[in-house]
Design a protein around this motif. Structure first.
Motif, short mmCIF file in Angstrom:
data_model
loop_
_atom_site.label_atom_id
_atom_site.label_comp_id
_atom_site.label_asym_id
_atom_site.label_seq_id
_atom_site.Cartn_x
_atom_site.Cartn_y
_atom_site.Cartn_z
N GLY A 357 0.76 -1.32 -0.03
CA GLY A 357 0.03 -0.10 0.03
C GLY A 357 0.84 1.37 0.00
O GLY A 357 0.40 2.30 -0.84
N PHE A 358 1.98 1.25 0.83
CA PHE A 358 2.55 2.62 0.88
C PHE A 358 4.10 2.41 0.19
O PHE A 358 4.78 3.27 0.03
N GLY A 359 4.28 1.35 -0.42
CA GLY A 359 5.63 1.08 -0.97
C GLY A 359 6.88 1.05 0.23
O GLY A 359 8.01 1.15 -0.38
N TRP A 360 6.60 0.70 1.29
CA TRP A 360 7.60 0.49 2.36
C TRP A 360 8.35 -0.76 2.28
O TRP A 360 8.03 -1.68 2.08
N HIS A 361 9.79 -0.15 2.24
CA HIS A 361 10.65 -1.21 2.31
C HIS A 361 10.82 -2.35 1.00
O HIS A 361 9.81 -2.35 0.05
N THR A 362 11.89 -2.99 0.74
CA THR A 362 12.15 -4.12 -0.27
C THR A 362 11.48 -5.29 0.20
O THR A 362 10.94 -5.61 1.40
N GLY A 363 11.05 -6.04 -0.73
CA GLY A 363 10.49 -7.52 -0.45
C GLY A 363 11.50 -8.34 0.46
O GLY A 363 10.55 -8.89 1.43
N VAL A 364 12.51 -8.03 0.54
CA VAL A 364 13.63 -8.91 1.53
C VAL A 364 13.10 -8.46 2.96
O VAL A 364 13.06 -9.25 3.71
N VAL A 365 13.03 -7.19 3.25
CA VAL A 365 12.37 -6.85 4.38
C VAL A 365 11.07 -7.09 4.70
O VAL A 365 10.56 -7.74 5.66
N ALA A 366 10.10 -6.66 3.69
CA ALA A 366 8.59 -6.66 4.12
C ALA A 366 7.93 -8.51 4.22
O ALA A 366 7.19 -8.59 5.00
N TYR A 367 8.69 -8.97 3.71
CA TYR A 367 8.20 -10.28 3.81
C TYR A 367 9.11 -11.43 4.49
O TYR A 367 9.11 -12.48 4.87
N SER A 368 9.92 -10.85 5.27
CA SER A 368 10.54 -11.52 6.58
C SER A 368 9.83 -12.07 7.57
O SER A 368 10.08 -13.22 8.11
N PRO A 369 8.85 -11.57 7.80
CA PRO A 369 7.94 -11.88 9.00
C PRO A 369 7.33 -13.40 8.45
O PRO A 369 7.03 -14.40 9.05
N ALA A 370 6.83 -13.25 7.07
CA ALA A 370 6.41 -14.55 6.53
C ALA A 370 7.44 -15.78 6.37
O ALA A 370 7.18 -16.78 6.57
N LEU A 371 8.56 -15.38 6.07
CA LEU A 371 9.69 -16.17 6.18
C LEU A 371 9.90 -16.85 7.62
O LEU A 371 9.99 -18.16 7.77
N LEU A 372 9.96 -16.05 8.41
CA LEU A 372 9.98 -16.37 9.91
C LEU A 372 9.06 -17.44 10.25
O LEU A 372 9.21 -18.50 11.00
N LEU A 373 7.51 -17.11 9.87
CA LEU A 373 6.60 -17.83 10.03
C LEU A 373 6.78 -19.36 9.64
O LEU A 373 6.40 -20.28 10.41
N VAL A 374 7.19 -19.53 8.47
CA VAL A 374 7.52 -20.93 7.95
C VAL A 374 8.64 -21.47 8.64
O VAL A 374 8.36 -22.49 8.92
N GLY A 375 9.49 -20.75 9.02
CA GLY A 375 10.52 -21.57 9.98
C GLY A 375 10.16 -21.85 11.10
O GLY A 375 10.44 -22.92 11.58
N VAL A 376 9.40 -21.04 12.01
CA VAL A 376 8.61 -21.33 13.39
C VAL A 376 7.84 -22.73 13.03
O VAL A 376 7.83 -23.36 13.76
N LEU A 377 7.01 -22.54 11.96
CA LEU A 377 6.16 -23.86 11.61
C LEU A 377 7.06 -25.03 11.56
O LEU A 377 6.44 -26.08 12.23
N GLY A 378 8.14 -24.88 10.76
CA GLY A 378 8.86 -26.00 10.76
C GLY A 378 9.49 -26.68 12.04
O GLY A 378 9.47 -27.80 12.13
N VAL A 379 10.07 -25.64 12.47
CA VAL A 379 10.63 -26.08 14.05
C VAL A 379 9.61 -26.67 15.07
O VAL A 379 9.83 -27.69 15.56
N SER A 380 8.40 -26.17 15.01
CA SER A 380 7.45 -26.50 15.94
C SER A 380 7.05 -28.20 15.27
O SER A 380 6.71 -28.98 15.84
N LEU A 381 6.58 -28.15 13.95
CA LEU A 381 6.45 -29.63 13.45
C LEU A 381 7.61 -30.56 13.69
O LEU A 381 7.07 -31.85 14.25
#
Length: 791
Positions: A357-381
């Motif tokens: 919506g605002f054009g804030w940050h690059t994709g590397v930064v903006a989608y780091s929470p999603a990448l962390l979400l995948v990692g946390v799910l993998g560790v938990s499983l």
């Protein structure tokens, strides 16, 4: 009243020193269905007395606490369940609801004590008030705060009002890919308070507000982790005098760090709120409220700074450690991670919306929470699979390492551009060595290894480090998740600080809690107070914590004396740091003078650009030219200019791009006599002894009272020509008065075989040329005109 409660009350009345042993006993009992005498920290006499009083009951070959709730209520001085107390504690109360949310309201004693601690935090950041608010000027310390001030003022001038949020979607690329949330928040506050003229006020006070918010969050986190309000108060007191944190949240130090800290502390507190979830607690409201707060905090971290993904990496480290501890304790890692996964999902959505919506940050930064979400799910499983297979915890540890490496490989294969940008950004953040803050916490050889942490953390270092190791191991063995939050985050940021000391500020909040616990434990060892609670009891089941009680005068005095001793080094070093970053009077006065001179002359940018050492360049240009966005020109040109032995060549390079050149005293052993620094700062452009030449294109304008700061302006200079005896040496001189100094400008000039000479001078007026004089008009100086000396 319950008989076990009565027996415990009687025992504690006779032997109050058993309180800590009973808390340890409750912790062991909570972790095991049955235990043996060797499992508890009691001698045989005390253990026998517990059995004889029916506080401990035998069950076959093992033992158990007969009524843990009654023992805990006795330790905490609470009313037994189902009864009313005729004499409630002074004024603390609890609010609870069927939703599972329980809030313990602080007593007047606790509120007062916390108020004093926060006032101490406030004082340690604001006593520098006179150096920041100087009459009509707001003089922010250091260099980088003027970058944010530049953008806040510019955006505020462009906005039509405080609610003109279209500004946020049109941020300049430097801001949108750097610190968009910080600049956006400060812009909004500035507009709310009156527009661009309020920017200095807002930027001066926001770090102090940040420090108070972090201190309050540290207090809440320490209470949550330890169940001991004394530890929480000590943590806030220690935080107040951790130098690396104190000066970065000092009045006027409007860097991005102060904006990052509250999001980090809120993330850790949110994790601590959901640290004790199990299947039953997941049906309550509190874990999901905390998950929502966690999502906002993680998104805030990411949007606040381009290195936000590095900060939220601590959350991934915590989940990895927590999962291994859960497997060891035969608890479900997947259940424990459920609120965290929801929180990261919220963060992923918020970050995506800000990016799209605002054009804030690059994709590397903006989608780091999603990448962390995948990692946390993998560790938990993975943790759940290891637990159900009844394999030991170290198997999960190996799987986590292998999974992390595999994830990097998969990123490289399927998202190579993302992986390349991520690696490049992390590398530049952690392994670039330039400014002082990019050096290691332990830089400086053996002396730096010893003193570096003390300079950054004070004596808190000696309390925090052993507690981090000892309590961290204890928390892992007991699967004490709230303590694991503090210890994992503390260890993570200590590693980053070992690479670059800029991360000591992020470490500070957790170091303060660790040191606060260590301080209370040390005071207990000296028999000043009782030992600190570890956090195994208290509000885990929603039971309010015991109220903080004001100790007697002797105990209070002893504790305060101990704290003064512990805080002394941090307090002194905090003062040193404030002094180092504040703008010295001579530099500010030079900036104010240049501003007035430029206005008188009608100079506009770049004619009024100030060339100075990069570490103060933004400050000078904020007050003079207004162009404080960057210092790269100064970084590239200033030191080569000072070192150059070719003043003519440097003039041609700077011509048209620089209006003022600022020189200052340098702490150097030897200065080359023909360097520009020697010519200008030491000799005002004059020739010196032993053949040292002068300069003709730099007019001195200003000198501070002690001569430590001088201001010059490049000018074309007048070309004085004439003829005298062949192969002779003439002295060309003139008395000069400038703001703050007077001196004789002298040049040596040699005639050629034909007797002719030529020399460039930067001042108008009457010069002595040998035994003659010549009048040099200002127009000749400004236009590079020729002036001839009569025969």
């Amino acid at each position: 009243m319950n008989s076990v409660r009565e027996a415990t009350d009687d025992l504690l009345a006779d032997r109050p020193g058993l309180e800590s042993d009973l808390r340890e006993l409750l912790a062991v009992d909570a972790d095991a269905d049955g235990w043996a005498f060797d499992d508890v920290p009691l001698d045989s006499g005390t253990f026998g007395e517990l059995v004889s009083r029916d506080i401990v009951a035998k069950d076959g070959d093992e033992y158990e606490v007969a009524d843990p709730e009654a023992v805990r209520a006795s330790l905490d001085g609470e009313t037994p369940p189902g009864t009313e107390s005729a004499d409630e504690s002074d004024d603390s109360s609890s609010l609870s609801s069927a939703s599972g949310v329980s809030l313990s309201l602080p007593s007047r004693t606790e509120t007062g004590a916390l108020g004093v601690a926060l006032a101490f935090v406030f004082l340690m950041r604001t006593y520098v008030f006179p150096s920041v608010f100087r009459g009509e000027y707001v003089v922010l310390p250091s260099n980088d705060p003027y970058y944010y001030r530049y953008w806040v003022e510019r955006l505020s001038a462009e906005a039509t009002g405080a609610f003109d949020f279209s500004v946020l979607s049109g941020l300049p690329i430097e801001v949108a890919k750097g610190e968009p949330l910080m600049v956006g928040a400060l812009w909004w506050l500035t507009n709310l308070l009156g527009g661009a003229d309020a920017a200095g006020f807002v930027l001066a006070w926001y770090p102090v507000v940040s420090a108070l918010v972090v201190a309050a969050l540290v207090y809440a986190l320490a209470v949550r982790v330890t169940d001991d309000r004394r530890v929480a108060l000590a943590s806030v007191g220690v935080l107040a005098v951790i130098p690396a944190f104190a000066y970065r949240t000092g009045l006027g130090f409007a860097d991005h760090h102060a904006f990052d800290y509250p999001w980090l502390a809120l993330t850790a507190l949110s994790l601590a709120w959901v640290a004790d979830v199990d299947r039953e607690r997941l049906s309550a409201v509190r874990p999901w409220v905390a998950a929502g707060v966690l999502g906002v905090a993680v998104a805030g971290q990411v949007m606040a700074w381009e290195a936000g993904p590095l900060l939220i990496g601590a959350l991934g480290a915590y989940v990895a450690v927590r999962a291994a501890a859960d497997v060891r304790a035969d608890r479900s890692p997947l259940v424990a991670s459920a609120p965290i996964l929801v929180g990261l999902a919220v963060a992923s959505v918020l970050s995506h919306l800000a990016h799209a919506g605002f054009g804030w940050h690059t994709g590397v930064v903006a989608y780091s929470p999603a990448l962390l979400l995948v990692g946390v799910l993998g560790v938990s499983l993975a943790g759940e699979a290891v637990r159900r297979a009844e394999m030991p915890a170290f198997v999960l540890g190996g799987a986590e390492v292998a999974g992390g490496l595999s994830g990097l490989v998969l990123l490289q294969v399927f998202l190579p551009s993302y992986a390349a940008r991520l690696g490049e950004r992390v590398g530049s953040l952690l392994f670039f060595s330039g400014a002082a803050e990019t050096q290691s916490l332990f830089a400086g050889g053996a002396l730096g290894l010893l003193l570096g942490p003390i300079f950054e953390l004070g004596l808190a270092w000696f309390f925090a480090l052993p507690v981090l190791a000892g309590v961290g191991a204890r928390a892992y063995r007991r699967s004490h998740a709230p303590w694991l939050v503090v210890c994992t985050y503390g260890g993570y940021f200590l590693v980053l600080a070992t690479l670059q000391r800029r991360f000591v500020g992020e470490f500070a909040a957790f170091a303060a809690i660790l040191a606060g616990y260590g301080f209370v434990a040390a005071a207990a060892k000296l028999d000043v107070i009782s030992p600190p609670a570890f956090g195994d009891d208290g509000s885990r089941d929603g039971t309010p914590l015991p109220s903080l009680e004001l100790p007697d005068r002797g105990t209070l005095t002893a504790v305060l004396v101990l704290f003064v001793l512990v805080a002394s080094v941090g307090t002194l070093q905090t003062a040193v740091r404030h002094q180092q970053v504040q703008i010295a009077d001579d530099k500010f006065e030079a900036a104010a003078w240049m501003d007035g001179h430029a206005d008188e002359q009608g100079w506009e940018y770049p004619r009024n650009y100030v060339l100075s050492k990069w570490g103060r360049n933004r400050m000078y240009n904020h007050f003079v030219s207004g162009e404080a966005k960057g210092y790269h020109f100064a970084e590239q040109h200033y030191e080569p200019f000072l070192a150059s032995k070719d003043p003519e060549g440097q003039y041609r390079e700077l011509q048209g791009n620089v209006g003022f050149v600022v020189t200052k005293d340098l702490d150097v052993q030897k200065v080359p006599k023909n360097s520009n620094y020697a010519r200008l700062h030491l000799r005002y452009g004059s020739a010196g002894p032993n053949g040292a030449t002068g300069a003709g294109h730099y007019r001195a304008l200003y000198a501070s009272d002690d001569g430590s700061v001088k201001v010059f302006t490049p000018v074309p200079g007048a070309n004085v020509t004439g003829a005298r005896s062949a192969n002779a040496t003439l002295t060309v001189s003139k008395s000069v008065e400038i703001e703050g100094a007077s001196f004789e400008y002298r040049r040596k000039v040699s005639t050629g075989p034909d007797g002719e000479f030529s020399v460039t001078v930067p001042y108008s007026g009457t010069y002595s040329v040998g035994n003659r004089t010549v009048a040099v008009p200002e127009s000749a100086v400004q236009n590079g005109g020729n002036v001839s000396v009569g025969g």
